[in-house]
Structures are given as C-alpha cells and as structure tokens.
Design a protein around this motif. Structure first.
Motif, PDB file in Angstrom:
ATOM      1  N   MET A 178       0.835  -1.201   0.000  1.00  0.00           N
ATOM      2  CA  MET A 178       0.000   0.000   0.000  1.00  0.00           C
ATOM      3  C   MET A 178       0.869   1.249   0.000  1.00  0.00           C
ATOM      4  SD  MET A 178      -2.932   1.066   2.744  1.00  0.00           S
ATOM      5  CE  MET A 178      -3.316   2.778   3.026  1.00  0.00           C
ATOM      6  N   LEU A 179       1.893   1.236   0.827  1.00  0.00           N
ATOM      7  CA  LEU A 179       2.781   2.398   0.889  1.00  0.00           C
ATOM      8  C   LEU A 179       3.457   2.624  -0.454  1.00  0.00           C
ATOM      9  CD1 LEU A 179       4.331   1.902   4.425  1.00  0.00           C
ATOM     10  CD2 LEU A 179       2.731   3.688   3.701  1.00  0.00           C
ATOM     11  N   ARG A 180       3.788   1.522  -1.109  1.00  0.00           N
ATOM     12  CA  ARG A 180       4.424   1.646  -2.405  1.00  0.00           C
ATOM     13  C   ARG A 180       3.482   2.316  -3.415  1.00  0.00           C
ATOM     14  NH1 ARG A 180       4.479  -0.377  -7.166  1.00  0.00           N
ATOM     15  NH2 ARG A 180       2.852  -1.888  -6.760  1.00  0.00           N
ATOM     16  N   VAL A 181       2.228   1.858  -3.414  1.00  0.00           N
ATOM     17  CA  VAL A 181       1.254   2.409  -4.359  1.00  0.00           C
ATOM     18  C   VAL A 181       0.990   3.881  -4.071  1.00  0.00           C
ATOM     19  CG1 VAL A 181      -1.123   2.259  -5.187  1.00  0.00           C
ATOM     20  CG2 VAL A 181       0.170   0.172  -4.756  1.00  0.00           C
ATOM     21  N   VAL A 182       0.883   4.205  -2.787  1.00  0.00           N
ATOM     22  CA  VAL A 182       0.640   5.609  -2.430  1.00  0.00           C
ATOM     23  C   VAL A 182       1.798   6.463  -2.927  1.00  0.00           C
ATOM     24  CG1 VAL A 182       0.505   7.231  -0.520  1.00  0.00           C
ATOM     25  CG2 VAL A 182      -0.823   5.121  -0.453  1.00  0.00           C
ATOM     26  N   ALA A 183       2.984   6.012  -2.675  1.00  0.00           N
ATOM     27  CA  ALA A 183       4.152   6.787  -3.075  1.00  0.00           C
ATOM     28  C   ALA A 183       4.183   6.943  -4.590  1.00  0.00           C
ATOM     29  CB  ALA A 183       5.422   6.105  -2.567  1.00  0.00           C
ATOM     30  N   ALA A 184       3.771   5.909  -5.295  1.00  0.00           N
ATOM     31  CA  ALA A 184       3.870   5.946  -6.749  1.00  0.00           C
ATOM     32  C   ALA A 184       2.745   6.772  -7.386  1.00  0.00           C
ATOM     33  CB  ALA A 184       3.835   4.521  -7.301  1.00  0.00           C
ATOM     34  N   ARG A 185       1.537   6.688  -6.860  1.00  0.00           N
ATOM     35  CA  ARG A 185       0.414   7.259  -7.620  1.00  0.00           C
ATOM     36  C   ARG A 185      -0.460   8.248  -6.866  1.00  0.00           C
ATOM     37  NH1 ARG A 185      -0.893   1.736  -9.202  1.00  0.00           N
ATOM     38  NH2 ARG A 185      -3.021   2.029  -8.418  1.00  0.00           N
ATOM     39  N   TYR A 186      -0.447   8.191  -5.561  1.00  0.00           N
ATOM     40  CA  TYR A 186      -1.423   9.003  -4.834  1.00  0.00           C
ATOM     41  C   TYR A 186      -0.759   9.937  -3.839  1.00  0.00           C
ATOM     42  CZ  TYR A 186      -4.516   5.578  -6.884  1.00  0.00           C
ATOM     43  OH  TYR A 186      -5.172   4.792  -7.783  1.00  0.00           O
ATOM     44  N   ARG A 235      -0.132  12.584  -1.167  1.00  0.00           N
ATOM     45  CA  ARG A 235      -1.041  12.849  -0.050  1.00  0.00           C
ATOM     46  C   ARG A 235      -1.807  14.150  -0.187  1.00  0.00           C
ATOM     47  NH1 ARG A 235       0.710  12.996   5.814  1.00  0.00           N
ATOM     48  NH2 ARG A 235      -1.506  13.394   6.006  1.00  0.00           N
ATOM     49  N   ASP A 236      -1.141  15.141  -0.812  1.00  0.00           N
ATOM     50  CA  ASP A 236      -1.810  16.439  -0.847  1.00  0.00           C
ATOM     51  C   ASP A 236      -2.905  16.480  -1.915  1.00  0.00           C
ATOM     52  OD1 ASP A 236      -0.050  16.179  -2.844  1.00  0.00           O
ATOM     53  OD2 ASP A 236       0.856  18.172  -2.646  1.00  0.00           O
ATOM     54  N   GLN A 237      -3.013  15.465  -2.717  1.00  0.00           N
ATOM     55  CA  GLN A 237      -4.041  15.485  -3.746  1.00  0.00           C
ATOM     56  C   GLN A 237      -5.106  14.426  -3.551  1.00  0.00           C
ATOM     57  OE1 GLN A 237      -2.064  15.440  -7.587  1.00  0.00           O
ATOM     58  NE2 GLN A 237      -0.642  16.961  -6.793  1.00  0.00           N
ATOM     59  N   TRP A 238      -4.878  13.545  -2.629  1.00  0.00           N
ATOM     60  CA  TRP A 238      -5.837  12.448  -2.465  1.00  0.00           C
ATOM     61  C   TRP A 238      -6.246  12.289  -1.010  1.00  0.00           C
ATOM     62  CZ3 TRP A 238      -7.800   9.696  -6.553  1.00  0.00           C
ATOM     63  CH2 TRP A 238      -7.172   9.932  -7.794  1.00  0.00           C
ATOM     64  N   ASN A 239      -7.503  11.993  -0.821  1.00  0.00           N
ATOM     65  CA  ASN A 239      -7.968  11.531   0.478  1.00  0.00           C
ATOM     66  C   ASN A 239      -7.832  10.023   0.478  1.00  0.00           C
ATOM     67  OD1 ASN A 239      -9.256  13.982   1.804  1.00  0.00           O
ATOM     68  ND2 ASN A 239     -10.197  13.986  -0.226  1.00  0.00           N
ATOM     69  N   ILE A 240      -7.163   9.546   1.455  1.00  0.00           N
ATOM     70  CA  ILE A 240      -6.865   8.117   1.439  1.00  0.00           C
ATOM     71  C   ILE A 240      -7.685   7.374   2.499  1.00  0.00           C
ATOM     72  CG2 ILE A 240      -5.036   6.393   1.726  1.00  0.00           C
ATOM     73  CD1 ILE A 240      -3.096   8.578   0.706  1.00  0.00           C
ATOM     74  N   TYR A 241      -8.361   6.370   2.038  1.00  0.00           N
ATOM     75  CA  TYR A 241      -9.139   5.516   2.942  1.00  0.00           C
ATOM     76  C   TYR A 241      -8.631   4.098   2.813  1.00  0.00           C
ATOM     77  CZ  TYR A 241     -12.309   9.361   3.419  1.00  0.00           C
ATOM     78  OH  TYR A 241     -12.831  10.574   3.696  1.00  0.00           O
ATOM     79  N   ALA A 242      -8.636   3.384   3.906  1.00  0.00           N
ATOM     80  CA  ALA A 242      -8.211   1.993   3.822  1.00  0.00           C
ATOM     81  C   ALA A 242      -9.166   1.127   4.626  1.00  0.00           C
ATOM     82  CB  ALA A 242      -6.793   1.846   4.351  1.00  0.00           C
ATOM     83  N   ALA A 243      -9.510   0.001   4.030  1.00  0.00           N
ATOM     84  CA  ALA A 243     -10.338  -0.957   4.745  1.00  0.00           C
ATOM     85  C   ALA A 243      -9.663  -2.314   4.621  1.00  0.00           C
ATOM     86  CB  ALA A 243     -11.730  -0.997   4.152  1.00  0.00           C
ATOM     87  N   GLN A 244      -9.490  -2.927   5.734  1.00  0.00           N
ATOM     88  CA  GLN A 244      -8.812  -4.213   5.725  1.00  0.00           C
ATOM     89  C   GLN A 244      -9.789  -5.292   6.179  1.00  0.00           C
ATOM     90  OE1 GLN A 244      -5.733  -4.648   8.604  1.00  0.00           O
ATOM     91  NE2 GLN A 244      -4.983  -6.572   7.744  1.00  0.00           N
ATOM     92  N   ALA A 245      -9.813  -6.375   5.403  1.00  0.00           N
ATOM     93  CA  ALA A 245     -10.666  -7.482   5.805  1.00  0.00           C
ATOM     94  C   ALA A 245      -9.789  -8.711   5.998  1.00  0.00           C
ATOM     95  CB  ALA A 245     -11.718  -7.750   4.745  1.00  0.00           C
ATOM     96  N   SER A 246     -10.042  -9.396   7.069  1.00  0.00           N
ATOM     97  CA  SER A 246      -9.208 -10.558   7.345  1.00  0.00           C
ATOM     98  C   SER A 246      -9.921 -11.480   8.329  1.00  0.00           C
ATOM     99  CB  SER A 246      -7.874 -10.089   7.942  1.00  0.00           C
ATOM    100  OG  SER A 246      -7.244 -11.146   8.623  1.00  0.00           O
ATOM    101  N   ASP A 247      -9.500 -12.728   8.356  1.00  0.00           N
ATOM    102  CA  ASP A 247     -10.083 -13.604   9.364  1.00  0.00           C
ATOM    103  C   ASP A 247      -9.311 -13.526  10.680  1.00  0.00           C
ATOM    104  OD1 ASP A 247      -7.803 -14.759   8.549  1.00  0.00           O
ATOM    105  OD2 ASP A 247      -8.658 -16.727   8.073  1.00  0.00           O
ATOM    106  N   GLY A 248      -8.311 -12.645  10.702  1.00  0.00           N
ATOM    107  CA  GLY A 248      -7.619 -12.415  11.958  1.00  0.00           C
ATOM    108  C   GLY A 248      -6.317 -13.175  12.117  1.00  0.00           C
ATOM    109  N   ASP A 249      -6.017 -14.010  11.147  1.00  0.00           N
ATOM    110  CA  ASP A 249      -4.756 -14.760  11.241  1.00  0.00           C
ATOM    111  C   ASP A 249      -3.570 -13.882  10.879  1.00  0.00           C
ATOM    112  OD1 ASP A 249      -6.016 -16.993  11.961  1.00  0.00           O
ATOM    113  OD2 ASP A 249      -5.919 -17.983   9.991  1.00  0.00           O
TER     114      ASP A 249
END
Lengths: 507, 435
Positions: free
Chosen positions: B323-331, B333-347
């Motif tokens: 995710m950090l890589r993608v943000v650095a490459a394309r998004y 911070r000053d131009q994008w509002n960044i939201y993240a949602a993580q889904a997992s079974d907890g493992d």
C-alpha cells in the motif's frame, strides 16, 4: 363529407386531424343532438402529466400536500408495471371546459375522447342542476390558483409542518365538509379572494363575542347561555363540520380558518360529481356512441377505426356479473349507458310494460328532449328511482340480497314482476350518497364547562362507523377544536346510545 | 375551441409532493430501507428500490360506515339461478360475492404501502445519518492544490491572455466616439474620384476637387486615430483559488490465504462495495486499489481480488508495504484523500505482529483519513479473539484511530457499516469493539 376529410385511415393523430375531427363532432353534437356546452379547451399532455393530474384529484392546479405525492407514487407504480391503465382523458368542470387528452391515444381514441369529454361531460356540467347550484365553473380555476398561492404563502410564513397539520386534519374531515341539505346561494368563487380579507377582519371582531363568557375574562360576570341561545349563536345543529370549525373553533388562527375554508370549497366542488357519477358517465357515453355512429355513417371514420371503437366502447360498458372474478361493484358506465339507451327506446319504441311503468315518457317520441331533461334535473339516486325500467332490470339481471347482519343472506327480490319495485328502490338507495355516508352533526358545545364539542351520528339499520378511522378523524378534529370532542352514535329509531368515541387535543 | 399542446410544459409538477411524502414517511422509509438492504444482494443496490412501508402515519382517515355489522341490502347484477327467498351462506370476509368487493374498497388494504425509491433517494436515506470522519480537516489542510478561475479583465497581462472580443468592443466604441472615418467610406470616395478623373465639365471638376480634399482629410484623421489603441486592449484575468481535494482513493486490503472461506470473502466484498458507494457520494472521483496478500502482497484488479485463490501463509505487513508503495507511486497525499479498509479472518504470523504495529502507527495511520478493520467470521465459527484483533485492540487502547468490527453474517454488514460511520460517533470508533 368528402373522402379526403376522412380521418380514420391513419392511426396517428396530428393537430390538423384533431381540428377536423372536432369540427365534425361539433356538427353532430351541436347541430343534430343540440347539446349545450361551455367553450372547450383541449390540452394534449404526456402520461406523466396525466399521472400528475390524477394524483392531485384531477385538478390542474392544486396546493401541495404529501397525500398527492403518495397517490402519484402509487399510481405510477401501478402504471409502470402494467397493472392499471390510465384514463384516456380527464375533464374539468370549468368554463371554458378543460379536457386533457393523452398523447399516446390513437386518432380514433382522440375522436372518441373528444366526443365523450368535450361534448358529453361538458353538456352535463353545464346543464345539471347540482353543478349549476353548487359549483362555480367560471371561477374554479382562479380560486384554485388563489388557494395554491395562499397555502404556499402560509407554508413559507408558518412552516410546512404547521400547514401540513391543518391540511391533514381538514382532509380527514372532508367528508363532513359539505352541505348536503341546506341550499345556498350560488357560489361565486371568483370573488372569494377579494372577500377573504374583509371577512377575516369581520370575524376577528365578532367571533370573540361568544367566548367572552369564559372564566378567564376577568371581573366580567360569567353569563350563562341557555340551550336555545347557545345553539342559535353557534348555528347548531350543523352538518358541515369544516364550516362549523371555521366559524366557531376558538383557538384557530386566521390562516388556519382560511385553509379549512379552501378544503371545504374543494370538497363542495366535488360533491355533485359523487352524486351524479353514473348519470354523468352515462350521458357522456351515450353522446360518444351517437356521435361515433354518425361519424361512421357520414364516412368520416373508416371500418378499422370503427372496429377499434367498438372494442374500446364495449370494454368500457362491460358489466361483470356479481360472481365474476373482475366484479368490483356496478360499473357506472354500464348502468348509465344502459339507462340512456333504454330511455331512448322507451320514448321511441315503447312496449306495454313501459307504458305502464313509465307513462310520462313512453312513446313521447323526442328522446333527446327527455334525456336532456333528465340530465338537467336529476342525480343518480332520483334518476334510477324515476327511470329504471323493468326491461333494463331484466337485462342486467339485478337482484336484491339482504344482509340482516346475523344469519345467512337472503334474496329479497329478483328481476320479476314481484321484485321490480324493490330492486329499483334498493338500487336507488345504493346510489344515494347521503345514505352511504355516516350522518354526523355537531350538536352542542359545553360553553359553561370545558368547551367540549359534542357530535352525533344518527345510526340507521345498526350500521356504525368504522372504529379505527373514526378515532383518527376525531383526533384531528380535537386538534382543530382545541378541546375535547365527543362523538355519540345513537340509533335513529330509538335514540338509544350505541357507542361513544372521544378524543382530546394533542398538546 | 382551442387546442393547446402542453406536452412541453415543465414536467415533474408533483415532485414537491413526492418530497413532502418522503419527508413525512421518513421514519418508515428509513426502517424499510434498513430492512431491505439487509435482505437483498448488494449488487442490487443502485437499481430502483421497491420497499413496503407501514402506512399508519400515511393513512388518510375518513369517517365511514363499518362493513361488519348492521342491516343492509346489496343490489347485484348478473343473477343466474336465485329466486326470491333463497338463502345464501355468508361468504368469508375475503371471499367472493357482494361482500368481497365491499371489503376490497374499504381501505383496510392500505395498511401496508409499496413505494418505489430511486437510487438517489434510497442511498440518501441509507447514508442519511452517516458521515465521513475527518473530511473537514483534510479539506482545509489540503488547500495547497489550486485551480484557476476567471476573474474579470485587466489592462495588462500576458499576450496569450489577450481578450480579443473585449478589446475589439472597446476599439469600436472609441472609433465611433472619435468619428474615425470608415474604410468603406474612403473607398467609395476614392472610387468616385477615379471616375471623375478625366472629367471635362466644370461641375465635375469642382466635385473632383472637393472629393480629393475630403479624402485627404479622412486619411489624415484615420492615421491620427489608430484602429486599435493601447487603451483598448484588455486581458483576461485569472485567479488561483485553493481547491479542496475532491478525489479519494480507497484501499481494499484482504487476506486471501487458505483460511479465508468464500463466505468470508463475500462479507468483505459487501463491506467494500458499501464503502465505495458511500465514498462515491462524497467525492467527485473515487479510485479503488485492491491489494491482496498471503505471505506476499500484490496489487490486483477487482476480479482477481475476489475470485482467484492463493495459497500461502499470512503476513499482514506485506499488504501495508504494498500500500505504501502504491501511495508513493500514484497518490500524493496532498491530492488524495486516502481511505483503507482491511478485511481478514484475523490470522497473522506471530512474528509479524510487531511489524504491523510499527507500520500502522508510523506510516499507515498518519496517511489515512480513515482506517477500518473488518474481521470476518464464519457464521458458526467460535468468537475468539484472534492475533490481529488483539494487536489492533491494543493500538486502539493507545488512542490510535482504528475502527474495528466483527462480522459473521450478511445481515450484519449494514448495521456494522452504519455503526462505523454514524454521525458524531467517529471520535471513539473502537469503544464498542464487539459488533
């Protein structure tokens, strides 16, 4: 009529064809049938506009209220999912007489609808006694315009919620907002607006008189009215509850009274339509049937168009039997058209039976004269009582089913010599709006005590009011009145109290 | 007679009545929408929604005769075999015959009322009391992105901004005011002079002289009064206006290791879709980045994200790295509002937890407007605290802004979503950690 003027060859309409069809119809309806109509204004609209008109009780201008939005949503859903067809036309009792035609109609349909609405209904509106007495065709549109702006102004001044509350309550009392018996001077809605201000000022000055006897009026001695004085002052008993509230409710503000008045006028405007539904449709259907057949004879309509017409016409006047899946009461088009045709037959070609039952019109010859007289001077109930012939009762196979509210149902009369009289009377009763609505009156106000408003329902044949609705309506009434209200249902025969409802205003 | 074509009149006269109705039925509609959205497939959202609402408050009562007691007569058409005196069994209340139709129009059927909501209206109601956390802060902060807007005219500027129309207007009015001779007049005079050039008679010669003098004066005047004067020239002026960021990017992070069942993925998908719809209503432009991970993380397209299977261990931190890589490459911070949602079974691999904490605390959370963790369960699974849940819970206790919920059933998705974005509830998103 030259072949070039034929309109039936093409299915689609255009304005030129509409004009030519109108002229051809006009020649027949005015020239031959000698109908007497208001000038016509024909408006072509889309189905969406038709839905719009539908949902605001068929009037082109109407104030805003959520219930119209609800109607629209329901009608739209039914229409979009093909569960219901829209009317082909809506016609308004106004001068000029406004008729809406849907753009989807075929040319034949437009011709039919113009004959039906612009000549049939139009003639009925202009000539029927009830409409002449109770509605003001010339002023209605101006009045609605006034009502619409007035209510919109109230909304911006007092808030939508406050206006909605008053309208809700007034709508609930709409059925009790008409004068059934008392005859009033002819309504002139056009002057309503001008009179509004003067009247309200006058009321502000005078209506307080009555309430001056309340304890809060300080040192002034409490004077008591006796029953006679009290009822006289309040104009009791009063069947028109909206009118009574407008004049006498102690806590209403001026604009709230005006809204009650507007709703009352609308209710009164529609009251004749309720009472003459069957005749009105019968008259219009009879007229369009005559006109279309004449148009066929003169070669104005071709065979294809006539086939289409017959299909649509028979559909409209179809009466399903009582045990048919599609039965939903007596079809006013079927009975109305049946009666008109029957009267025509009796005038021109009577049997001995007709001469015995309907001596005034049997063999009279000029059936249009008789019909026009009937359209002018009767309403559904009296028209049936006067003109329903044994022949038609046999044709429609009417029978009278009696329900004593306890055991099995009994067939009391059928379409035979012994039964004609009873079937006719009971059918007339069935079309009598007064008998089919609860007879409720304001009877008294407890002026000396807690200002409770007392109403009475005179119960005939043990038929009470529907409890749930009555409770809700009384709640609305109490909110308008401002104090407790009480409705007593008592037997008309024995004056025995059968049931009581009461409601206190929501604070 | 008068025929009027009203078809082009403004449509939607009843729109305000409809709005009034929706406002009045707000409570019932909201309830119905909640109920409907719990039941139906997520992909259906966005089509026309038909909901049933209780019509109690929408009922229009009238005092009417009751139908269930009292004595009355019915005149009915279509008699077949009945004779006077026949007795007929009372039909059931719903049944056919005369009573049936009487009961049909008595209005009792109005208790429930079906209503079609447009997509807009449905989502409006659904998202009505939800709001995006930290939206305001970002908009204020991000005023370092600008757009240029027109701001009238100026007397000076770059030649590329020359406003030709305004300049010519000024020029024309000045020329008229100063009576600069028109070119066409001069040409006519010149032509007339030429025609009279060889004239012999006195009158024409005189006329020739007059015209020549006139033309000369015209030419002089036209030289003195320029066609375009520097005072005419206008430039379009532009101003830089700070622009709130209207773009958002949503990172969907999901564990796709073997322990994630189809059911769990389905729950995650529903949650992501809702978040997407919700963001779409607040931002002009929403992009989604799908990152799935096992012990390796990769950015993938939507189909791969939800459908293809992977095997491997579970290392959550790899997803954050990606995710950090993608943000650095394309998004930026000053131009994008960044939201993240993580889904997992907890493992998670036990050794990775420390790295997860560090990444979240130092990089991911400062970057995001909002970070939601959704733990998906099988409906019959036992509710035990998982590694990841415990790790995040610890972070939340230390005041980190993580919103976390557990979901085991489809019907819980909407309530959970609703809960997460409840207006005013975002300040302490993880106080109620149990769904």
């Amino acid at each position: 009529m030259s072949a070039a003027q034929k309109i039936g060859a093409e299915k689609d309409w255009d304005f030129d064809r509409l004009n030519r069809a109108y002229d051809a119809i006009s020649d027949i309806a005015l020239g031959e049938l000698k109908l007497d109509i208001y000038p016509n204004q024909i408006e072509v609209i889309t189905f969406e506009q038709m839905l719009d008109a539908y949902s605001s009780v068929g009037l082109p201008l109407m104030y805003k209220h959520w219930s119209f939005g609800k109607n629209f949503a329901r009608d739209e859903l039914l229409y979009r999912h093909g569960l219901r067809n829209l009317a082909y036309e809506i016609v308004i009792n106004s001068d000029p007489c406004i008729a809406y035609l849907m753009e989807e109609n075929s040319m034949m349909m437009q011709t039919l609808v113009m004959s039906h609405a612009c000549f049939g209904h139009n003639h009925f509106f202009k000539n029927n006694n009830l409409f002449r007495q109770w509605t003001d065709a010339e002023g209605i549109l101006d009045y609605l315009e006034f009502a619409k702006t007035y209510i919109a102004r109230c909304e911006s001044r007092y808030g939508e919620d406050a206006v909605e509350a008053v309208l809700d309550a007034a709508h609930a009392l709409m059925g009790q907002g008409v004068n059934r018996y008392t005859r009033r001077k002819t309504l002139n809605l056009r002057d309503e607006e001008k009179r509004t201000r003067e009247r309200l000022e006058e009321q502000e000055r005078t209506y307080n008189e009555l309430w001056r006897s309340v304890p809060s009026s300080g040192p002034r001695s409490r004077q008591s009215y006796n029953e006679m004085e009290r009822k006289h002052l309040l104009g009791l008993p009063e069947e028109n509850i909206l009118y009574f509230l407008e004049k006498n409710a102690p806590l209403l503000k001026t604009w709230e009274r005006e809204i009650l008045r507007i709703v009352r006028h609308v209710a009164q405007y529609f009251y004749p339509q309720k009472q003459t539904k069957m005749m009105n449709e019968g008259c219009a259907t009879f007229v369009h049937y005559q006109v279309m057949n004449r148009l066929d004879q003169t070669g104005f309509l071709d065979e294809g168009a006539m086939m289409e017409f017959f299909q649509s016409h028979t559909g409209a006047v179809f009466q399903p039997d009582f045990d048919h899946r599609g039965y939903s009461g007596i079809n006013p088009y079927a009975l109305g058209f049946g009666m008109m045709e029957d009267i025509q037959r009796i005038c021109e070609n009577p049997t001995d039976e007709d001469r015995a039952w309907l001596p005034e019109i049997a063999g009279k010859g000029d059936s249009m004269e008789v019909l026009k007289d009937g359209w002018a001077n009767y309403r559904d109930e009296s028209f049936i009582r006067q003109f329903l012939s044994p022949a038609l009762m046999r044709k429609m196979k009417f029978f009278d089913l009696h329900d004593d509210g306890k055991s099995d149902l009994t067939v009391k009369a059928i379409h035979n010599e012994r039964g004609y009289q009873r079937v006719r009377t009971k059918l007339a009763d069935q079309f009598d709006v007064v008998q089919n609505e609860p007879e409720i009156e304001v009877v008294d106000v407890d002026l000396d005590g807690d200002r409770r408003l007392m109403l009475q329902h005179r119960v005939y044949s043990g038929i009470l009011t529907r409890e749930k609705d009555t409770t809700m309506v009384l709640q609305h009434l109490a909110n308008l009145w401002g104090y407790e209200v009480k409705l007593t249902e008592l037997s008309a025969q024995s004056d025995v109290v059968l049931k009581q409802h009461s409601a206190a205003p929501a604070r | 007679m008068n025929i009027v074509d009203r078809r082009l009149n403004p449509q939607g006269k009843s729109l305000s009545n409809r709005q009034r109705f929706i406002r009045r039925a707000k409570k019932e509609l909201t309830e119905a929408v909640r109920k409907a959205s719990g039941e139906r497939k997520l992909s259906d959202i966005g089509n026309e929604e038909r909901v049933w609402i209780k019509a109690d408050r929408q009922k229009e009562p009238q005092i009417r005769h009751s139908t269930d007691q009292g004595e009355r007569d019915y005149v009915l058409p279509g008699n077949k075999e009945y004779q006077e005196g026949d007795r007929i069994k009372r039909p059931q209340q719903e049944g056919g015959g005369g009573r049936g139709s009487e009961a049909a129009d008595d209005g009792e059927g109005e208790d429930a009322f079906q209503f079609a909501l447009s997509q807009e209206e449905f989502l409006d109601i659904f998202f009505d009391d939800l709001e995006l956390p930290d939206l305001l802060r970002k908009q204020m902060k991000s005023s370092d992105s600008f757009t240029t807007v027109r701001a009238g005219h100026s007397m000076n500027g770059s030649i590329t901004n020359l406003n030709l129309k305004r300049t010519m207007q000024n020029s024309l009015s000045r020329r008229i005011a100063l009576k600069r001779p028109r070119l066409s007049d001069m040409l006519t005079s010149a032509a007339e002079i030429e025609a009279l050039e060889d004239a012999e008679n006195a009158e024409d010669v005189e006329r020739h002289g007059e015209l020549t003098a006139q033309l000369e004066s015209q030419q002089r005047r036209s030289r003195r009064i320029p066609f375009i004067d520097p005072v005419d020239v206008r430039y379009s002026r532009f101003e830089q206006v700070p622009q709130p960021v209207t773009s958002a990017v949503m990172f969907c992070l999901m564990d796709v290791s073997g322990s994630m069942t189809e059911h769990m993925k389905d729950l995650a998908k529903r949650f992501f879709k809702l978040l997407y719809l919700f963001l779409g209503r607040r931002y002009k432009n929403v992009e989604i980045v799908f990152i799935r991970h096992t012990h390796l993380a990769r950015e993938v397209d939507e189909e791969t994200f939800f459908l293809s299977r992977e095997t491997g261990g579970t290392v959550v931190s790899t997803a954050f790295d990606e995710m950090l890589r993608v943000v650095a490459a394309r998004y930026p911070r000053d131009q994008w509002n960044i939201y993240a949602a993580q889904a997992s079974d907890g493992d998670n691999t036990a050794v990775d937890n420390a790295k997860v904490v560090q990444l979240l605390k130092q990089k991911i959370l400062p970057l995001c407007q909002y970070f939601a963790y959704l733990e998906v369960k099988d409906p019959d699974g036992r509710d035990m605290a998982t590694d990841l849940w415990r790790t995040y819970e610890q972070l939340v206790k230390n005041g980190e802004p993580i919103a976390m919920r557990k979901v085991a059933e489809r019907s819980q998705i909407f309530p959970v979503f609703h809960d997460l974005f409840m207006r005013g509830g975002q300040s302490a998103p993880a106080q109620k950690v149990n769904s």
